[in-house]
Enzyme design. Structure first.
Site, PDB file in Angstrom:
ATOM      1  N   ASP A 104    -116.678 -90.082  -4.861  1.00  0.00           N
ATOM      2  CA  ASP A 104    -117.319 -90.541  -3.623  1.00  0.00           C
ATOM      3  C   ASP A 104    -118.818 -90.732  -3.837  1.00  0.00           C
ATOM      4  O   ASP A 104    -119.468 -89.927  -4.510  1.00  0.00           O
ATOM      5  CB  ASP A 104    -117.118 -89.519  -2.497  1.00  0.00           C
ATOM      6  CG  ASP A 104    -115.673 -89.436  -2.042  1.00  0.00           C
ATOM      7  OD1 ASP A 104    -115.084 -90.486  -1.756  1.00  0.00           O
ATOM      8  OD2 ASP A 104    -115.137 -88.313  -1.977  1.00  0.00           O
ATOM      9  N   ARG A 127    -104.994 -84.911  -5.208  1.00  0.00           N
ATOM     10  CA  ARG A 127    -105.283 -86.116  -5.955  1.00  0.00           C
ATOM     11  C   ARG A 127    -105.735 -85.766  -7.370  1.00  0.00           C
ATOM     12  O   ARG A 127    -106.341 -84.704  -7.592  1.00  0.00           O
ATOM     13  CB  ARG A 127    -106.314 -86.994  -5.243  1.00  0.00           C
ATOM     14  CG  ARG A 127    -107.765 -86.549  -5.213  1.00  0.00           C
ATOM     15  CD  ARG A 127    -108.129 -85.366  -4.349  1.00  0.00           C
ATOM     16  NE  ARG A 127    -107.672 -85.392  -2.983  1.00  0.00           N
ATOM     17  CZ  ARG A 127    -108.443 -85.749  -1.965  1.00  0.00           C
ATOM     18  NH1 ARG A 127    -109.674 -86.154  -2.172  1.00  0.00           N
ATOM     19  NH2 ARG A 127    -107.982 -85.670  -0.740  1.00  0.00           N
TER      20      ARG A 127
END
Length: 271
Positions: A215, A210
């Protein structure tokens, strides 16, 4: 936390659902409870170290005269955010607005709405293993810092790490940052997804390559488990690429479920 209280500041404003309320205006009463540390200004007898409640009252008046909202809820949401952004010493604010002349056609003393809003501390993990990795990470830090209701306070080094889960892919560049935010966990998650989308993040393979991965690791000492969001982040205690950068910026941050510090968790992982 110490408190500074302002009660029933009387203002004439143009807020309300009905058009005549926005044109003619009416009386409102504003109250505020400010959570601040008064120790330093109290010991020094120095207004510069405290929150000048006179200036705050005039700020409320000016803000309410310059804006028009239909709902009392909207009045307070926007006012609370403006105050918290302007006065860094205020950790939390409880605001109440009373509407004595509410046009409901029945006798009453007031209608009121009260909210409490404040700053929260979140820790965010950053990762990239496609393209200009460091550029993606630095742009994400910049976008977070420039987002409304967000302040980036600390950023770790960016560390090259082996891929996790799906191992046949390029190595990752990982880091972590400390964020002060007015956003709820759900709002913060939405913002992170927006920043990932700007980096052309595509969600096709779990643990796959990615351009940008953001997060939420911690949000205050919150423990949350929903379909969309898990706080603290699941399995972070087994991930060197999370613990190592976190140990740089918050070694004594304590995991609210495991009751161990980041430094302890990192030591156990390598022990």
């Amino acid at each position: 936390m110490d408190k500074i209280k302002i009660k029933d500041l009387e203002l004439y404003c143009r807020h309300g659902v009905f058009p005549e309320e926005n044109v003619l205006g009416q009386k409102f009463l504003f109250s505020a409870i400010l959570s601040v540390d008064t120790r330093a200004p109290g010991k020094a007898d120095d207004l510069e170290k405290s929150v000048n409640y006179g200036e705050l009252c005039h700020f409320i008046r000016e803000f309410m005269e310059e804006h028009t909202y239909k709902l009392l809820e909207a009045v307070l949401e926007h006012l609370a955010e403006a105050i918290l952004q302007k006065w860094e010493k205020i950790e939390e604010i409880t605001l109440e607005v009373k509407k004595p002349w509410a046009p409901i056609g029945l006798p009453l003393e007031t209608v009121s709405v009260e909210i409490t809003r404040g700053w929260h501390t979140a820790y965010i993990a950053l990762g990239s293993n496609m393209g200009e990795k460091e550029t993606y990470l630095r742009n994400a830090v910049k976008e977070l810092d420039e987002s409304a209701g967000c302040r980036v306070e600390k950023v770790s080094d960016f560390i090259a790490t082996a891929p996790y889960g799906v191992t046949e892919q390029d190595e990752f560049l990982n880091g972590a940052l400390k964020l002060r935010t007015l956003l709820t966990p759900e709002e913060l998650l939405e913002l992170l997804h927006e920043i990932e989308a700007k980096a052309e993040r595509v969600r096709t393979l779990r643990w796959g390559p990615r351009t940008l991965d953001l997060d939420i690791l911690f949000y205050d000492n919150l423990v949350l488990d929903t379909e969309e969001l898990h706080i603290p982040h699941i399995d972070m205690q087994n991930r060197d690429f999370v613990l190592k950068p976190m140990a740089q910026i918050a070694p004594y941050m304590r995991h609210p479920v495991l009751n161990k510090t980041i430094k302890q968790l990192e030591g156990e992982l390598h022990g």
